[in-house]
Design an enzyme around this catalytic site. Structure first.
Site, PDB file in Angstrom:
ATOM      1  N   ASP A  90       0.838  -1.204   0.000  1.00 38.97           N
ATOM      2  CA  ASP A  90       0.000   0.000   0.000  1.00 38.97           C
ATOM      3  C   ASP A  90       0.875   1.257   0.000  1.00 38.97           C
ATOM      4  O   ASP A  90       0.364   2.372  -0.110  1.00 38.97           O
ATOM      5  CB  ASP A  90      -0.984  -0.012   1.182  1.00 38.97           C
ATOM      6  CG  ASP A  90      -0.301   0.024   2.534  1.00 38.97           C
ATOM      7  OD1 ASP A  90       0.935  -0.123   2.596  1.00 38.97           O
ATOM      8  OD2 ASP A  90      -1.013   0.195   3.555  1.00 38.97           O
ATOM      9  N   SER A  91       2.208   1.059   0.055  1.00 35.10           N
ATOM     10  CA  SER A  91       3.137   2.172  -0.181  1.00 35.10           C
ATOM     11  C   SER A  91       2.906   2.753  -1.574  1.00 35.10           C
ATOM     12  O   SER A  91       3.359   3.860  -1.875  1.00 35.10           O
ATOM     13  CB  SER A  91       4.584   1.693  -0.033  1.00 35.10           C
ATOM     14  OG  SER A  91       4.784   0.498  -0.757  1.00 35.10           O
ATOM     15  N   ASP A  99      -1.258  -6.196  -0.568  1.00 39.42           N
ATOM     16  CA  ASP A  99      -1.399  -5.547   0.741  1.00 39.42           C
ATOM     17  C   ASP A  99      -2.851  -5.107   0.921  1.00 39.42           C
ATOM     18  O   ASP A  99      -3.406  -4.409   0.058  1.00 39.42           O
ATOM     19  CB  ASP A  99      -0.499  -4.304   0.727  1.00 39.42           C
ATOM     20  CG  ASP A  99       0.126  -4.030   2.070  1.00 39.42           C
ATOM     21  OD1 ASP A  99      -0.184  -4.742   3.037  1.00 39.42           O
ATOM     22  OD2 ASP A  99       0.944  -3.090   2.130  1.00 39.42           O
ATOM     23  N   LYS A 131      -1.383  -9.406   2.657  1.00 41.74           N
ATOM     24  CA  LYS A 131      -0.693  -8.955   3.874  1.00 41.74           C
ATOM     25  C   LYS A 131      -1.643  -8.091   4.695  1.00 41.74           C
ATOM     26  O   LYS A 131      -2.388  -7.284   4.136  1.00 41.74           O
ATOM     27  CB  LYS A 131       0.573  -8.167   3.521  1.00 41.74           C
ATOM     28  CG  LYS A 131       1.335  -7.671   4.758  1.00 41.74           C
ATOM     29  CD  LYS A 131       2.702  -7.139   4.412  1.00 41.74           C
ATOM     30  CE  LYS A 131       2.697  -5.732   3.892  1.00 41.74           C
ATOM     31  NZ  LYS A 131       2.114  -4.707   4.804  1.00 41.74           N
ATOM     32  N   GLU A 181      -1.768  -5.633   8.219  1.00 38.97           N
ATOM     33  CA  GLU A 181      -1.004  -4.947   9.265  1.00 38.97           C
ATOM     34  C   GLU A 181      -1.642  -5.157  10.643  1.00 38.97           C
ATOM     35  O   GLU A 181      -2.869  -5.126  10.775  1.00 38.97           O
ATOM     36  CB  GLU A 181      -0.944  -3.439   8.974  1.00 38.97           C
ATOM     37  CG  GLU A 181      -0.039  -3.086   7.813  1.00 38.97           C
ATOM     38  CD  GLU A 181       0.225  -1.593   7.697  1.00 38.97           C
ATOM     39  OE1 GLU A 181      -0.090  -0.830   8.631  1.00 38.97           O
ATOM     40  OE2 GLU A 181       0.754  -1.193   6.632  1.00 38.97           O
ATOM     41  N   GLU A 185       8.766  -4.547  10.747  1.00 40.09           N
ATOM     42  CA  GLU A 185       9.225  -3.248  10.218  1.00 40.09           C
ATOM     43  C   GLU A 185       9.619  -2.314  11.362  1.00 40.09           C
ATOM     44  O   GLU A 185       8.899  -2.192  12.365  1.00 40.09           O
ATOM     45  CB  GLU A 185       8.099  -2.605   9.385  1.00 40.09           C
ATOM     46  CG  GLU A 185       8.499  -1.226   8.867  1.00 40.09           C
ATOM     47  CD  GLU A 185       7.571  -0.669   7.801  1.00 40.09           C
ATOM     48  OE1 GLU A 185       6.618  -1.361   7.387  1.00 40.09           O
ATOM     49  OE2 GLU A 185       7.820   0.486   7.369  1.00 40.09           O
TER      50      GLU A 185
END
Ligand code: KIV
Length: 316
Positions: free
Chosen positions: A63-64, A102, A132, A134, A199
């Site tokens: 999602d970056s 993501d 993924k 978070e 991270e």
């Protein structure tokens, strides 16, 4: 053709990497054998293809995307539709690497049912092979895994929590916080996570968790002792327009390369140095002669479809 219709036998064998398709169980086997996992973010066909051909094991449509491709200030704005669009492009390019999508902010925060439905969309509509998530969302990870969708967890500095964290800060900086991180990592693995991104955590914390955890850890800003490493593609090649974070290593300067190419192109156009005669198509001598003596017949020469593949044929 279906998005997921790739034959493992077609997998490119690049840079000495095995041609076998990378799967989540394969990542676990790599950990067992002490083989390090290389991972990178990818958002489009061309760069995903090059990364895959270079033998990168895991490509994350992160999602970056919101920041490095779409120019948002943080990752929160990117939508499911945008993530699906880019995941499809990456999936079309990749033969060998594991393609992980993501889950964007808001796609699972409303509840487990919403999270599962969106995870299914990534697999069904974009060909993702894992998703993924978070944060310590154990129940969601359990239900998505039970729905046959492999999950990569993400702990430590989780960018979707930027407002709660008060910025992008290194996490787990004291013994208590490391214990919590360790407990979360174990609970995620118990819930079914096939791998966990760590991270922005101290090297010592990542090393201890990696040593104990059965599933692989993939670090970013977490030191060299994780089972794998991931970087954001734009950081790797200097396309971020900002000073690099401590954990980033630049492996190329795409900004300098592109800037120079764009400037040279503009100068050539301005000086009529591009295109040259050799870069132009020509009428045959006979047609040139006809052109200047015969009047144009009605309709002739109009609506010609310019097809790049056909042009060569026409020339020869
Ligand atoms: O979105 C992303 O690029 C990520 C990586 C930094 C792990 O989550």
């Amino acid at each position: 053709m279906s998005l997921t219709q790739f034959n493992a036998g077609d997998a490119a064998s690049a840079a000495g990497a095995p041609a076998t398709k990378v799967t989540v169980p394969a990542l676990n086997e790599m950990k067992r054998q002490g083989k390090i996992i290389s991972a990178l973010t990818a958002y489009d066909y061309a760069t995903a293809r090059l990364a895959d051909e270079a033998g990168i094991d895991l490509l994350l449509v992160g999602d970056s995307l919101a920041m490095v491709v779409l120019g948002h200030e943080n990752t929160l704005a990117v939508t499911m539709e945008e993530m699906l669009h880019h995941t499809r492009a990456v999936r079309r390019a990749v033969r060998r690497a594991l393609v992980v999508a993501d889950m964007p902010f808001g796609s699972y925060h409303g509840g487990v049912a919403e999270g599962v439905a969106n995870a299914v969309r990534f697999v069904k509509e974009a060909g993702a092979e894992a998703i993924k998530i978070e944060g310590p969302r154990f129940e969601l990870v359990r239900v998505v895994t039970e729905a046959e969708i492999p999950v990569v967890g993400h702990l430590g500095l989780t960018p979707q929590s930027v407002h709660r964290m008060g910025g992008y800060r290194v996490q787990a900086r004291n013994a208590n916080a490391v214990r919590r991180l360790r407990a979360d990592a174990f609970a995620l693995a118990d819930a079914g996570a096939g791998a966990i991104v760590l991270e922005g955590v101290p090297r010592e914390a990542a090393a201890a968790i990696t040593a104990e955890l059965a599933v692989p850890t993939i670090g970013i800003g977490a030191g060299p002792d994780c089972d794998g490493q991931i970087l954001v593609f734009h950081d790797l090649v200097n396309l971020t327009f900002a000073p690099a974070a401590k954990f980033v290593r630049r492996y190329g300067d795409a900004a300098a390369l592109l800037r120079s190419a764009f400037e040279r192109y503009r100068e050539d156009v301005e000086h009529r140095a591009f295109p040259a005669d050799q870069e132009s198509y020509h009428l045959s001598k006979a047609e040139r002669e006809v052109l200047w003596v015969e009047p144009v017949r009605d309709g002739e020469g109009e609506d010609q479809v310019v097809n790049r593949d056909a042009l060569q044929e026409w020339e020869s």
